[in-house]
Design an enzyme around this catalytic site. Structure first.
Site, PDB file in Angstrom:
ATOM      1  N   SER A   1      57.750  41.277  76.159  1.00 64.54           N
ATOM      2  CA  SER A   1      57.460  42.442  75.296  1.00 64.54           C
ATOM      3  C   SER A   1      55.954  42.523  75.082  1.00 64.54           C
ATOM      4  O   SER A   1      55.255  41.495  75.129  1.00 64.54           O
ATOM      5  CB  SER A   1      58.137  42.250  73.936  1.00 64.54           C
ATOM      6  OG  SER A   1      57.637  43.198  73.002  1.00 64.54           O
TER       7      SER A   1
ATOM      8  N   TYR B   1      59.118  36.494  66.750  1.00 64.77           N
ATOM      9  CA  TYR B   1      59.436  37.282  67.954  1.00 64.77           C
ATOM     10  C   TYR B   1      58.242  37.281  68.910  1.00 64.77           C
ATOM     11  O   TYR B   1      58.374  36.994  70.093  1.00 64.77           O
ATOM     12  CB  TYR B   1      59.813  38.704  67.542  1.00 64.77           C
ATOM     13  CG  TYR B   1      60.170  39.622  68.682  1.00 64.77           C
ATOM     14  CD1 TYR B   1      61.299  39.384  69.469  1.00 64.77           C
ATOM     15  CD2 TYR B   1      59.392  40.745  68.972  1.00 64.77           C
ATOM     16  CE1 TYR B   1      61.638  40.246  70.510  1.00 64.77           C
ATOM     17  CE2 TYR B   1      59.735  41.606  70.005  1.00 64.77           C
ATOM     18  CZ  TYR B   1      60.857  41.359  70.770  1.00 64.77           C
ATOM     19  OH  TYR B   1      61.190  42.210  71.803  1.00 64.77           O
TER      20      TYR B   1
HETATM   21  N1  LIG Z   1      63.758  47.875  72.294  1.00 66.48           N
HETATM   22  C1  LIG Z   1      62.454  47.791  72.484  1.00 66.48           C
HETATM   23  O1  LIG Z   1      61.685  48.693  72.096  1.00 66.48           O
HETATM   24  C2  LIG Z   1      61.880  46.594  73.213  1.00 66.48           C
HETATM   25  C3  LIG Z   1      60.495  46.538  73.413  1.00 66.48           C
HETATM   26  C4  LIG Z   1      59.960  45.468  74.108  1.00 66.48           C
HETATM   27  C5  LIG Z   1      60.791  44.473  74.605  1.00 66.48           C
HETATM   28  N2  LIG Z   1      62.141  44.537  74.400  1.00 66.48           N
HETATM   29  C6  LIG Z   1      62.973  43.471  74.970  1.00 66.48           C
HETATM   30  O2  LIG Z   1      63.840  44.080  75.908  1.00 66.48           O
HETATM   31  C7  LIG Z   1      65.081  43.359  75.960  1.00 66.48           C
HETATM   32  C8  LIG Z   1      66.229  44.318  75.706  1.00 66.48           C
HETATM   33  O3  LIG Z   1      66.022  44.910  74.432  1.00 66.48           O
HETATM   34  P1  LIG Z   1      66.949  46.090  73.906  1.00 66.48           P
HETATM   35  O4  LIG Z   1      66.247  46.711  72.772  1.00 66.48           O
HETATM   36  O5  LIG Z   1      67.440  46.888  75.038  1.00 66.48           O
HETATM   37  O6  LIG Z   1      68.152  45.231  73.282  1.00 66.48           O
HETATM   38  P2  LIG Z   1      69.598  45.715  72.805  1.00 66.48           P
HETATM   39  O7  LIG Z   1      69.710  47.207  72.792  1.00 66.48           O
HETATM   40  O8  LIG Z   1      69.825  44.971  71.551  1.00 66.48           O
HETATM   41  O9  LIG Z   1      70.508  45.193  73.974  1.00 66.48           O
HETATM   42  C9  LIG Z   1      70.529  43.879  74.215  1.00 66.48           C
HETATM   43  C10 LIG Z   1      71.597  43.574  75.255  1.00 66.48           C
HETATM   44  O10 LIG Z   1      71.695  42.177  75.236  1.00 66.48           O
HETATM   45  C11 LIG Z   1      72.981  41.789  74.771  1.00 66.48           C
HETATM   46  N3  LIG Z   1      72.790  40.633  73.916  1.00 66.48           N
HETATM   47  C12 LIG Z   1      72.099  40.562  72.758  1.00 66.48           C
HETATM   48  N4  LIG Z   1      72.185  39.319  72.261  1.00 66.48           N
HETATM   49  C13 LIG Z   1      72.956  38.606  73.132  1.00 66.48           C
HETATM   50  C14 LIG Z   1      73.411  37.274  73.150  1.00 66.48           C
HETATM   51  N5  LIG Z   1      73.108  36.397  72.187  1.00 66.48           N
HETATM   52  N6  LIG Z   1      74.178  36.872  74.194  1.00 66.48           N
HETATM   53  C15 LIG Z   1      74.504  37.755  75.177  1.00 66.48           C
HETATM   54  N7  LIG Z   1      74.096  39.017  75.201  1.00 66.48           N
HETATM   55  C16 LIG Z   1      73.323  39.439  74.183  1.00 66.48           C
HETATM   56  C17 LIG Z   1      73.529  43.022  74.038  1.00 66.48           C
HETATM   57  O11 LIG Z   1      74.953  43.063  74.015  1.00 66.48           O
HETATM   58  P3  LIG Z   1      75.801  42.388  72.795  1.00 66.48           P
HETATM   59  O12 LIG Z   1      75.180  42.837  71.520  1.00 66.48           O
HETATM   60  O13 LIG Z   1      77.198  42.873  73.016  1.00 66.48           O
HETATM   61  O14 LIG Z   1      75.675  40.922  72.996  1.00 66.48           O
HETATM   62  C18 LIG Z   1      72.970  44.118  74.914  1.00 66.48           C
HETATM   63  O15 LIG Z   1      73.732  44.260  76.098  1.00 66.48           O
HETATM   64  C19 LIG Z   1      64.969  42.246  74.927  1.00 66.48           C
HETATM   65  O16 LIG Z   1      64.558  41.064  75.559  1.00 66.48           O
HETATM   66  C20 LIG Z   1      63.882  42.762  73.979  1.00 66.48           C
HETATM   67  O17 LIG Z   1      63.242  41.699  73.317  1.00 66.48           O
HETATM   68  C21 LIG Z   1      62.706  45.576  73.707  1.00 66.48           C
END
Ligand SMILES: NC(=O)c1ccc[n+]([C@@H]2O[C@H](COP(=O)([O-])OP(=O)(O)OC[C@H]3O[C@@H](n4cnc5c(N)ncnc54)[C@H](OP(=O)(O)O)[C@@H]3O)[C@@H](O)[C@H]2O)c1
Length: 271
Positions: free
Chosen positions: A156, A168
């Site tokens: 990130s 984080y």
């Molecule tokens: N959103 C942003 O703006 C942003 C920005 C920079 C970086 N990121 C990074 O991008 C990645 C994805 O983020 P996102 O916002 O798309 O996340 P999200 O919408 O929360 O989706 C996360 C995915 O991971 C799964 N997951 C979460 N915790 C888990 C666990 N303990 N075991 C197995 N599966 C798990 C979730 O399904 P379940 O809940 O069913 O487990 C879902 O499929 C992350 O690494 C995050 O740190 C996000």
């Protein structure tokens, strides 16, 4: 040519991932779902895991209905020892090998430094860094057997530029370092490792989407400060991930690629 970002052409990556056998953690929602959908459309064979089996089922049904090969899925928590490792082995057995893995599951636990307890710090670490390390360790024998492969670590811009929550940012910074170190260690096996750092993404129901609907004035101030006036999309980030999985990026390893449209600070409250 299909449409990517609204009104702009999406170059697609069909030839790059066709037939690649790829495991993506956290592929049922958010960025991971976009990665899975883009790779499936490009002809990749996919395995993905998440905790909620319902979301995995609807993803599988929807990809099948679109005429793509259904992904191999398993409901599991990546922070639980052994479950992820067993899934990696099962996926490699099903596909007779693996060509790539994407550590996408991640997130933060707890709030600011005075509120977050030791458990928030250790859970955040395990969800981001620990799971990535265990994923790579489990995948290495399969990637090596395939003659090499590509690992993509979703970090990130919070790991690159300072801003709360510190647990984080520290974990995401560790992922960037982890990817660079593993690239050196695994290079002799033909395994490439890269980190991708998304900027703030609009994901339905999540932080920035909630801010957009619940605090439109604050959201407008936030986006007004962005050089492009809008957030990067998960689809745009997924395209970079697909490139890193494809042979076209064979010269790229140990890199850290921000995909953030030159976003300066990770949050409106950044530096
Ligand atoms: N959103 C942003 O703006 C942003 C920005 C920079 C970086 N990121 C990074 O991008 C990645 C994805 O983020 P996102 O916002 O798309 O996340 P999200 O919408 O929360 O989706 C996360 C995915 O991971 C799964 N997951 C979460 N915790 C888990 C666990 N303990 N075991 C197995 N599966 C798990 C979730 O399904 P379940 O809940 O069913 O487990 C879902 O499929 C992350 O690494 C995050 O740190 C996000």
């Amino acid at each position: 040519m299909s449409e990517g970002r609204e009104g702009r052409p999406d170059p697609g990556i069909r030839s790059g991932v066709d037939g690649k056998r790829v495991l993506v953690t956290g592929g049922s929602r958010g960025l991971g779902e976009q990665i899975v959908r883009l790779l499936a459309a490009g002809g990749a064979r996919l395995a993905t895991c998440a905790r909620n089996p319902e979301h995995l089922r609807s993803l599988t049904a929807s990809l099948g209905a679109e005429g793509h090969e259904e992904p191999f899925t398993r409901a599991l928590d990546v922070t639980e020892p052994e479950l992820l490792e067993q899934f990696v082995d099962a996926a490699a057995e099903r596909f007779s090998g693996l060509d790539g893995v994407v550590a996408c599951a991640g997130g933060a636990r707890g709030r600011g430094i005075e509120d977050a307890g030791p458990q928030d710090w250790s859970l955040t670490w395990e969800l981001n860094v620990g799971h990535t390390a265990r994923l790579v360790k489990a995948a290495v024998p399969h990637l090596r057997r395939a003659g090499g492969g590509s690992v993509v670590v979703i970090a990130s811009i919070s790991g690159w530029k300072p801003g709360p929550q510190a647990q984080y940012g520290a974990a995401k910074a560790a992922q960037i370092q982890l990817a660079a170190s593993l690239a050196r260690e695994l290079g002799p096996d033909g395994i490439r490792v890269n980190a991708v750092s998304p900027g703030s993404m609009l994901i339905p129901g999540k932080r920035w989407d909630r801010m957009r609907t619940e605090e439109p004035a604050a959201y407008a101030r936030f986006t007004a400060e962005l050089p492009h006036g809008e957030l990067v999309t998960p689809r745009e980030v997924a395209q970079v991930v697909a490139f890193l999985l494809a042979d076209a990026s064979s010269g790229v390893s140990g890199a850290h690629l921000p995909v953030d449209r030159a976003q300066n600070a990770p949050t409106p409250g950044g530096y």
